[in-house]
Design a protein around this motif. Sequence first.
Motif, mmCIF file in Angstrom:
data_model
loop_
_atom_site.group_PDB
_atom_site.id
_atom_site.type_symbol
_atom_site.label_atom_id
_atom_site.label_comp_id
_atom_site.label_asym_id
_atom_site.label_seq_id
_atom_site.Cartn_x
_atom_site.Cartn_y
_atom_site.Cartn_z
ATOM 1 N N LEU A 192 9.926 8.102 7.147
ATOM 2 C CA LEU A 192 9.743 6.996 6.216
ATOM 3 C C LEU A 192 9.260 5.747 6.948
ATOM 4 O O LEU A 192 8.413 5.000 6.431
ATOM 5 N N ALA A 193 9.771 5.516 8.161
ATOM 6 C CA ALA A 193 9.330 4.369 8.956
ATOM 7 C C ALA A 193 7.884 4.544 9.421
ATOM 8 O O ALA A 193 7.088 3.595 9.378
ATOM 9 N N VAL A 194 7.527 5.750 9.850
ATOM 10 C CA VAL A 194 6.160 6.021 10.308
ATOM 11 C C VAL A 194 5.174 5.891 9.145
ATOM 12 O O VAL A 194 4.061 5.356 9.309
ATOM 13 N N MET A 195 5.549 6.356 7.972
ATOM 14 C CA MET A 195 4.678 6.241 6.801
ATOM 15 C C MET A 195 4.472 4.773 6.407
ATOM 16 O O MET A 195 3.394 4.380 5.960
ATOM 17 N N ALA A 196 5.508 3.952 6.584
ATOM 18 C CA ALA A 196 5.368 2.515 6.325
ATOM 19 C C ALA A 196 4.418 1.891 7.348
ATOM 20 O O ALA A 196 3.592 1.027 7.001
ATOM 21 N N PHE A 197 4.512 2.311 8.612
ATOM 22 C CA PHE A 197 3.599 1.830 9.656
ATOM 23 C C PHE A 197 2.159 2.189 9.321
ATOM 24 O O PHE A 197 1.240 1.361 9.487
ATOM 25 N N ASP A 198 1.944 3.394 8.828
ATOM 26 C CA ASP A 198 0.597 3.830 8.439
ATOM 27 C C ASP A 198 0.046 2.961 7.314
ATOM 28 O O ASP A 198 -1.115 2.547 7.345
ATOM 29 N N ARG A 199 0.849 2.652 6.315
ATOM 30 C CA ARG A 199 0.399 1.809 5.190
ATOM 31 C C ARG A 199 0.139 0.377 5.661
ATOM 32 O O ARG A 199 -0.782 -0.294 5.168
ATOM 33 N N TYR A 200 0.939 -0.090 6.606
ATOM 34 C CA TYR A 200 0.719 -1.435 7.160
ATOM 35 C C TYR A 200 -0.641 -1.521 7.841
ATOM 36 O O TYR A 200 -1.408 -2.473 7.624
ATOM 37 N N LEU A 201 -0.960 -0.521 8.669
ATOM 38 C CA LEU A 201 -2.253 -0.522 9.353
ATOM 39 C C LEU A 201 -3.408 -0.432 8.358
ATOM 40 O O LEU A 201 -4.417 -1.129 8.498
ATOM 41 N N ALA A 202 -3.254 0.434 7.339
ATOM 42 C CA ALA A 202 -4.335 0.649 6.380
ATOM 43 C C ALA A 202 -4.630 -0.597 5.554
ATOM 44 O O ALA A 202 -5.790 -0.856 5.197
ATOM 45 N N TYR A 226 12.963 -2.294 9.425
ATOM 46 C CA TYR A 226 11.557 -2.209 9.836
ATOM 47 C C TYR A 226 10.654 -1.980 8.625
ATOM 48 O O TYR A 226 9.605 -2.629 8.484
ATOM 49 N N ILE A 227 11.063 -1.061 7.741
ATOM 50 C CA ILE A 227 10.266 -0.770 6.544
ATOM 51 C C ILE A 227 10.168 -1.998 5.643
ATOM 52 O O ILE A 227 9.093 -2.334 5.135
ATOM 53 N N MET A 228 11.282 -2.713 5.448
ATOM 54 C CA MET A 228 11.270 -3.908 4.607
ATOM 55 C C MET A 228 10.384 -4.998 5.214
ATOM 56 O O MET A 228 9.638 -5.676 4.502
ATOM 57 N N GLY A 229 10.461 -5.169 6.545
ATOM 58 C CA GLY A 229 9.607 -6.142 7.218
ATOM 59 C C GLY A 229 8.141 -5.777 7.096
ATOM 60 O O GLY A 229 7.279 -6.647 6.854
ATOM 61 N N THR A 230 7.852 -4.488 7.250
ATOM 62 C CA THR A 230 6.475 -4.011 7.132
ATOM 63 C C THR A 230 5.921 -4.270 5.740
ATOM 64 O O THR A 230 4.793 -4.756 5.577
ATOM 65 N N TYR A 231 6.720 -3.973 4.719
ATOM 66 C CA TYR A 231 6.235 -4.155 3.351
ATOM 67 C C TYR A 231 6.172 -5.621 2.943
ATOM 68 O O TYR A 231 5.414 -5.980 2.037
ATOM 69 N N ALA A 232 6.921 -6.488 3.615
ATOM 70 C CA ALA A 232 6.772 -7.930 3.383
ATOM 71 C C ALA A 232 5.393 -8.374 3.856
ATOM 72 O O ALA A 232 4.707 -9.163 3.169
ATOM 73 N N LEU A 233 4.955 -7.860 5.010
ATOM 74 C CA LEU A 233 3.618 -8.171 5.518
ATOM 75 C C LEU A 233 2.538 -7.552 4.628
ATOM 76 O O LEU A 233 1.499 -8.167 4.385
ATOM 77 N N VAL A 234 2.799 -6.321 4.149
ATOM 78 C CA VAL A 234 1.847 -5.660 3.250
ATOM 79 C C VAL A 234 1.702 -6.446 1.949
ATOM 80 O O VAL A 234 0.583 -6.662 1.458
ATOM 81 N N LEU A 235 2.823 -6.885 1.392
ATOM 82 C CA LEU A 235 2.783 -7.647 0.145
ATOM 83 C C LEU A 235 1.997 -8.945 0.316
ATOM 84 O O LEU A 235 1.195 -9.315 -0.548
ATOM 85 N N ARG A 236 2.219 -9.612 1.443
ATOM 86 C CA ARG A 236 1.490 -10.853 1.703
ATOM 87 C C ARG A 236 -0.013 -10.598 1.798
ATOM 88 O O ARG A 236 -0.818 -11.377 1.265
ATOM 89 N N ALA A 237 -0.386 -9.480 2.433
ATOM 90 C CA ALA A 237 -1.801 -9.143 2.565
ATOM 91 C C ALA A 237 -2.414 -8.756 1.220
ATOM 92 O O ALA A 237 -3.546 -9.130 0.915
#
Length: 313
Positions: A121-131, A219-230
């Motif tokens: 789940l963490a790796v999949m969040a990292f993938d979505r962050y990069l994309a 980590y997932i919540m932090g990643t999706y906060a950055l994704v939401l901002r983007a």
Amino acid sequence: RKMDIFNTYNNSNNTAGFILLGFPCSREIQILLFILFFIIYILTLIGNGSIICAVYWDERLHNPMYILLANFSFLEIWYVTSTVPNMLVNFLSKNKTISFSGCFLQFYFFFSLGTTECFFLAVMAFDRYLAICRPLHYPTIMTGHLCTCLVVNCWIFGFLWFLVPIIFISQMSFCGSKIIDHFLCDPGPLLALTCTRAPLIEFTCSILSSLLLFAPFLYIMGTYALVLRAVLKVPSAAGRRKAFSTCGSHLAVVSLFYGSVMVMYVKPTSGHEAGTQKTVTLFYSVVTPFLNPLIYSLRNKEMKDALNKFLGI
């Protein structure tokens, strides 16, 4: 029914392994539960297996996002298989026994697969962050080699995380009734059956579980906060919609899995602790793998099209 439980208690002292109490209820309800969970199990295998086949056969899905999803579906098949078949046998069995080795094998595989799921789940969040946050660099960063390394490391670290505590617990002596008030071999009920307290092992299990639960989740919540901002900076409504659709499925799965697991940590202990524990464990170990294919197929157009093509719809 009380007489059955009394007989189970008396017979437990004569068994070489343990007795999984499961869900004590009448024979009729046990049969209904068997039918219900058998159907859920078969549908879970079909749903997750269909995603694996769709990703394999559809070349449009040969990218890191869907390769990770296929591996996640493969993981879910084994995760639900580590508990449900034995639970189905117990529904129809009168003695509900499980051997010592069988108990600890289930303990190891259930927790190792659950740990692997947290990492995935963490790796999949990292993938979505990069994309979404770094789309121009995504092809050069998330290469096939890196994707393979991430998948392999998820499996390796997942199966090593609880290995040492499980080995130590298996070497301990067990006294008393040998009745585990659960439908699977769980460390809490197992440690309660040991002849002597093992505070160091209990503390180690608690630390490992807390790290495993909260570190990937934060980590997932932090990643999706950055994704939401983007995503909110995307000018077109269609672009925002596409970004939300690719992340929404994963976020829904994260919410289901972590939401149910965290109940074990935030709910205060009570007289119904064993019942609550069984219900929550049932949700994240059986219900969530059953819902995952529906979530990913309904919210993702590319996956829905690939599944329709694979199933000939």
